[in-house]
Design a protein around this motif. Structure first.
Motif, PDB file in Angstrom:
ATOM      1  N   GLN A  60      42.411  36.100  45.233  1.00 30.02           N
ATOM      2  CA  GLN A  60      43.069  37.615  45.865  1.00 30.02           C
ATOM      3  C   GLN A  60      41.666  38.443  45.396  1.00 30.02           C
ATOM      4  O   GLN A  60      41.540  38.291  43.821  1.00 30.02           O
ATOM      5  N   VAL A  61      41.071  39.621  45.798  1.00 32.49           N
ATOM      6  CA  VAL A  61      40.671  41.139  45.581  1.00 32.49           C
ATOM      7  C   VAL A  61      41.678  41.841  45.077  1.00 32.49           C
ATOM      8  O   VAL A  61      42.190  42.598  45.806  1.00 32.49           O
ATOM      9  N   THR A  62      41.103  43.098  43.891  1.00 28.80           N
ATOM     10  CA  THR A  62      41.310  43.906  43.909  1.00 28.80           C
ATOM     11  C   THR A  62      40.226  44.924  43.261  1.00 28.80           C
ATOM     12  O   THR A  62      38.778  44.351  42.748  1.00 28.80           O
ATOM     13  N   ILE A  63      40.027  46.038  43.481  1.00 25.11           N
ATOM     14  CA  ILE A  63      39.331  46.870  43.482  1.00 25.11           C
ATOM     15  C   ILE A  63      39.814  48.088  41.910  1.00 25.11           C
ATOM     16  O   ILE A  63      41.022  48.735  42.780  1.00 25.11           O
ATOM     17  N   ASP A  64      39.407  47.933  41.498  1.00 30.18           N
ATOM     18  CA  ASP A  64      39.463  49.151  40.171  1.00 30.18           C
ATOM     19  C   ASP A  64      39.315  50.067  40.563  1.00 30.18           C
ATOM     20  O   ASP A  64      39.646  51.093  40.026  1.00 30.18           O
ATOM     21  N   ASN A  65      37.550  50.131  40.842  1.00 30.70           N
ATOM     22  CA  ASN A  65      37.301  51.775  41.286  1.00 30.70           C
ATOM     23  C   ASN A  65      36.718  52.318  42.377  1.00 30.70           C
ATOM     24  O   ASN A  65      35.430  51.077  43.269  1.00 30.70           O
TER      25      ASN A  65
ATOM     26  N   ALA B 107      40.665  42.262  29.581  1.00 33.31           N
ATOM     27  CA  ALA B 107      40.788  43.658  29.351  1.00 33.31           C
ATOM     28  C   ALA B 107      41.468  44.076  30.039  1.00 33.31           C
ATOM     29  O   ALA B 107      42.021  45.017  29.075  1.00 33.31           O
ATOM     30  N   ARG B 108      41.871  43.228  31.308  1.00 28.77           N
ATOM     31  CA  ARG B 108      43.506  43.431  31.328  1.00 28.77           C
ATOM     32  C   ARG B 108      44.595  42.365  31.674  1.00 28.77           C
ATOM     33  O   ARG B 108      44.066  41.317  31.677  1.00 28.77           O
ATOM     34  N   PRO B 109      45.603  42.860  30.771  1.00 25.31           N
ATOM     35  CA  PRO B 109      46.356  41.367  30.077  1.00 25.31           C
ATOM     36  C   PRO B 109      47.114  40.372  31.251  1.00 25.31           C
ATOM     37  O   PRO B 109      47.509  39.275  31.894  1.00 25.31           O
ATOM     38  N   ASP B 110      46.951  41.906  32.855  1.00 20.97           N
ATOM     39  CA  ASP B 110      47.347  40.875  33.958  1.00 20.97           C
ATOM     40  C   ASP B 110      46.744  40.300  34.893  1.00 20.97           C
ATOM     41  O   ASP B 110      46.484  39.679  36.240  1.00 20.97           O
ATOM     42  N   ALA B 111      45.250  40.074  34.521  1.00 19.95           N
ATOM     43  CA  ALA B 111      44.372  39.253  35.052  1.00 19.95           C
ATOM     44  C   ALA B 111      44.471  37.893  35.169  1.00 19.95           C
ATOM     45  O   ALA B 111      44.452  37.823  36.637  1.00 19.95           O
TER      46      ALA B 111
END
Length: 86
Positions: A59-64, A48-52
């Motif tokens: 590493q944890v990222t929060i999108d929403n 869904a994201r090209p930088d995934a």
């Protein structure tokens, strides 16, 4: 004689199509399954994201971030006490 010739032509066409369908069905199903597989791969294969893929492992990222406007003091409804009648 023409009735017999018509019946013979109808039967020949019927059995010819039946034989053709019997031999063509595996190729048609293979083509349909290949196309469905390509569409499935196109839909689910791409991220869904090209930088995934560029993130480090762990590493944890929060999108929403959910909104904090939740109130637990809402009046849900009317509570009624019931008594058992014998």
């Amino acid at each position: 004689m023409s009735v017999l010739k018509t019946i013979l032509i109808v039967l020949l066409v019927y059995y010819g199509l039946k034989l053709l369908i019997r031999f063509a069905t595996p190729y048609i199903l293979r083509y349909i399954s290949k196309k469905a597989g390509q569409q499935f791969e196109q839909f689910f294969g791409n991220p869904a994201r090209p930088d995934a893929h560029q993130q480090k492992e762990g590493q944890v990222t929060i999108d929403n971030i959910p909104s904090q406007n939740k109130s637990s003091g809402k009046k849900v409804g009317e509570y009624v006490d019931f008594e058992e009648v014998e």
